[in-house]
Scaffold this active site. Structure first.
Site: not given
Ligand code: BGC
Length: 765
Positions: A317
């Site tokens: 993430d």
């Molecule tokens: C979130 C994810 C997301 C990623 C990309 C992160 O902050 O936790 O769920 O897929 O950002 O946008």
């Protein structure tokens, strides 16, 4: 750091020989893995990997955010790509993946232009490996203007309708692909057992079976057409594992999760998703028992790869490798963080704002801190994904997909989903449905807010900017006015959820003089992730005060709740006649709300979570016996599961009666099956959809059993007066639990099966 190689020639030679040996071994084992991906794909991938330099491989493992290639970086508003920045990323750093948007959604045409520029640039690289782009289309295509937004997962769970989950996911896939994007960071498989958590609305609620069943329905819909087909995208099950249960309730804070609990409540959804064919997985940004999941080899390699058999790509993430060093403090340097994560099993790093990962991983490999076998393994998985997605055949937006964007039938589907999500929690004295000739006062902060109907990941990350929503999106006030005529509607609400005028109780009281009924629209405005952290689950005081003002008028008050998680309404509930839980139900929320309030649609949603009374009463429906029965001293609260509205609660404008529960046998032996049948009658005067839910209870077990577990459900449509026999087939797997040895078992003994108010028992032998 890089001059280490020339400073120490002897060690360089040793390292080099070791490097060659490891490369050979790993390429052999790789081709074994790649064969599982299909022979011709695997041969092609193995061939490409064998030609790649270390830099090219590490580049493939690097994912940067759109701001890195956008003109003006994070300040970019219009999606213009900076050609020089694009070259730096794709050619100089050989970046294999890009994600996200800078500020808000772009048009489908703009996305296609961006994708075309990116893939053009990838043709300037030595091996011409296409770039894979990923976006978060979690309830429809978040980042494309005029895409179709469906109810959030929590509301989809209320529909109890996997076909709707499937159909919504299919539309998201088509609209993504029509924008040239082939990777969706969805679905969220975290189990919503901590209602404080700001990502609760992205979950399928507190129940494990629901998460397994609906999550895998979404994954199949994203992928089942075959990833080369312009109606499919690669899914990304997330966030593995235990993200949803932070002890503080705040996003990305530590979880303490005994393995028995992890295996009972949080892992099964991922096991099922792997079986459903999920191509990729995103890791939990948090830590469990002091181990950041991005550094947890046991979870990422032993459990995920070996036990669950997941073959796809593991992506981090946001910035989570850096955080091993600067937030979790388990890696003393940024390079140590990179080595730790890659060795634990990560394939791709969502870096995402710079190229530090690229530089550090190259260094780490050269220093022998990360084996080449791990790099080859990761790159093979990434290239296999790209090949399966058809990116090597044609990386550009596919013309035949364009017509799949924004089709009129998607609006009907969004309405159907919003309808089925609507959950009628209370209907005292049949206050609902309302008469269309009554004079109605519509009040409250959510009455004129579009974002409070859609929630997170809606045209912007936070979803809280009404200006990016499609022009034909309706507010609750508009939908009610359209239905009963503007002359019958009075309002005190204004645009802007937080505008002080929305909380003016005196104004409301004055306006109510002319009204027969007050529809009060309260709840939460949109939020996502950490900005949605809250210190308090009770409805904010200014909303409670407004409700009290409405109640004081003596007019019947109907409460519409637009919220992503249960905000306590215990103080005002006794004086409210009707309560409609609308969640964040997407594009057609307002129309669905108006249809239910005025009787044009018979509600059938069921709560996917227990709606607690207060902070001291957060008990989940699948509680243990000792949570149910409390010892009573001076405590007058002796009933342990005492929510305001229980899991599965949801009223209709008709009534359903259950009778004749029957089992095919009083004993279930070994691997045999047991059929449970119950007769359901629509005993009211309206046709209606109804979900029949089957719960079981293991009466005595080697560890304390749950009081009830949802094991199956079926949604049926019954005309007024009609009856239907509904059957379920159970086998021993449907009765299993995780025992003290962490094994999933079904122990012999008595079981209860419970459907509605009916119960039967049998023995498992
Ligand atoms: C979130 C994810 C997301 C990623 C990309 C992160 O902050 O936790 O769920 O897929 O950002 O946008």
């Amino acid at each position: 750091m890089r001059c280490y190689v020339s400073r120490n020639a002897g060690s360089y030679t040793r390292n080099f020989l070791l490097f060659i040996f490891v490369c050979t071994v790993s390429l052999v084992s790789l081709s074994v893995f790649a064969q599982k991906a299909g022979n011709s794909t695997s041969q092609k991938v193995t061939e490409i990997v064998s030609k790649m330099t270390l830099e090219e491989k590490v580049g493939q493992m690097t994912q940067v955010t759109f701001a890195v290639i956008a003109k003006g970086g994070w300040g970019n508003e219009d999606g213009t790509v900076d050609p020089a920045a694009l070259k730096t990323a794709v050619v100089d750093h050989r970046v294999g993946s890009i994600l996200n948007t800078t500020a808000h959604a772009l048009s489908a045409e703009k996305w296609r232009e961006v994708m075309t520029m990116i893939q053009d640039e990838s043709k300037n690289t030595r091996l011409k490996i296409p770039v894979i782009y990923g976006l978060d289309a979690i309830h429809g295509q978040t980042y494309t203007l005029n895409s179709t937004l469906f109810p959030q997962s929590i509301a989809m769970a209320a529909t109890r309708n996997p076909e709707l989950v499937r159909a919504g996911a299919k539309v998201a896939a088509k609209e993504l692909r029509a924008s040239g994007v082939r990777w969706n960071f969805a679905p969220v498989l975290d189990c919503g057992r901590q209602p404080l958590w700001s990502r609760f609305p992205e979950t399928y609620g507190e129940d494990v079976y629901m998460g397994k069943y609906l999550g895998s329905a979404a994954i199949k819909a994203y992928e089942e057409d075959g990833l080369k087909n312009p109606t499919a995208v690669a899914s990304c099950m997330k966030h593995y594992l235990g993200y949803s249960i932070p002890r503080t309730g705040k996003d990305r804070t530590p979880a303490y999760l005994p393995e028995i609990e992890m295996r009972e409540y949080y892992l099964p959804q991922f096991r099922e998703a792997v079986k459903a064919g999920a191509s990729t997985l995103m890791v939990n940004s948090g830590e469990i028992n002091g181990v950041p999941v991005h550094a947890d080899k046991y979870l990422l390699t032993d459990v995920l790869r070996k036990e669950l058999g997941f073959q796809g790509v593991i992506v981090t993430d946001w910035e989570d490798i850096k955080r091993l060093n600067d937030r979790h403090f388990v890696a003393s340097t940024p390079r140590a963080a990179v080595a730790m994560a890659i060795n634990a099993g990560i394939d791709m790093s969502m870096v995402p704002s710079d190229f530090s990962f690229y530089d550090l991983l190259i260094e780490a490999v050269k220093k022998g801190e990360v084996p080449m076998s791990r790099i080859n393994d990761a790159v093979t998985r990434i290239l296999t994904l790209k090949m399966k997605l058809g990116l090597f055949d044609n990386p550009y937006p596919e013309k035949e997909s364009f017509a799949n964007f924004g089709r009129p039938e998607y609006q009907a589907l969004a309405l159907e989903a919003a309808h089925e999500a609507m959950t009628l929690l209370k209907n005292q004295d049949n206050a609902l449905p309302l008469s269309k000739t009554a004079k109605i006062l519509v009040a409250g902060p959510a009455a004129q807010s579009i974002s409070a109907l859609n929630g997170c990941w809606s045209y912007t990350w936070q979803g809280n900017q009404d200006q990016w929503y499609p022009a034909d999106s309706k507010t609750i006030l508009q939908a009610i006015s359209d239905k009963i005529g503007a002359v019958n509607v009075i309002t005190t609400s204004v645009k802007g959820f937080d505008s002080s005028a929305n909380y003016d109780g005196n104004k409301l009281k004055t306006a109510a003089a002319d009204a027969g009924v007050i529809i009060l629209c309260l709840g939460e405005n949109a939020y996502a992730e950490s900005p949605g952290n809250t210190r308090e689950l009770a409805l904010p005081k200014n909303q409670v005060d407004l409700a009290k003002a409405a109640i004081e008028t003596g007019k019947p008050v109907i409460l519409v709740l637009t919220e992503g998680r249960p905000r306590f309404i215990t103080e005002i509930e006794p004086s409210i006649k009707g309560i409609l839980m609308a969640y964040w139900s997407g594009k057609k929320s307002a129309e669905a709300i108006a249809d239910v309030l005025f009787g044009d649609y018979n509600p059938n949603g069921r709560l996917p979570f227990s709606y607690p009374r207060s902070m001291g009463e957060i008990v989940l429906y699948d509680r243990k016996p000792t949570e149910e029965v409390r010892e009573v001293f001076n405590d007058n609260v002796s009933h342990g599961y005492d929510p305001l509205f229980p899991f599965g609660h949801g009223l209709s404008y008709t009534s359903f009666d259950y009778s004749d529960i029957k089992l095919s046998s009083s004993a279930l032996k070994g691997n045999e099956k047991l059929t449970v049948t119950v007769t359901v009658k629509n005993s009211g005067s309206r046709d209606g959809l109804h979900t029949v839910e089957l719960y079981t209870r293991d009466v005595y077990a080697s560890i304390t059993p749950n009081m009830q577990r949802l094991r199956a459900f079926k949604k049926i449509n019954l005309k007024a007066g009609e009856s239907q026999a509904v059957s379920f087939t159970l086998d021993k797997n449907d009765l299993a639990f995780v025992n003290a040895k962490l094994q999933t078992v079904t122990e012999p003994g008595e079981f209860w099966v419970m459907i509605g108010d009916k119960k039967a028992s049998f023995n498992y032998q």
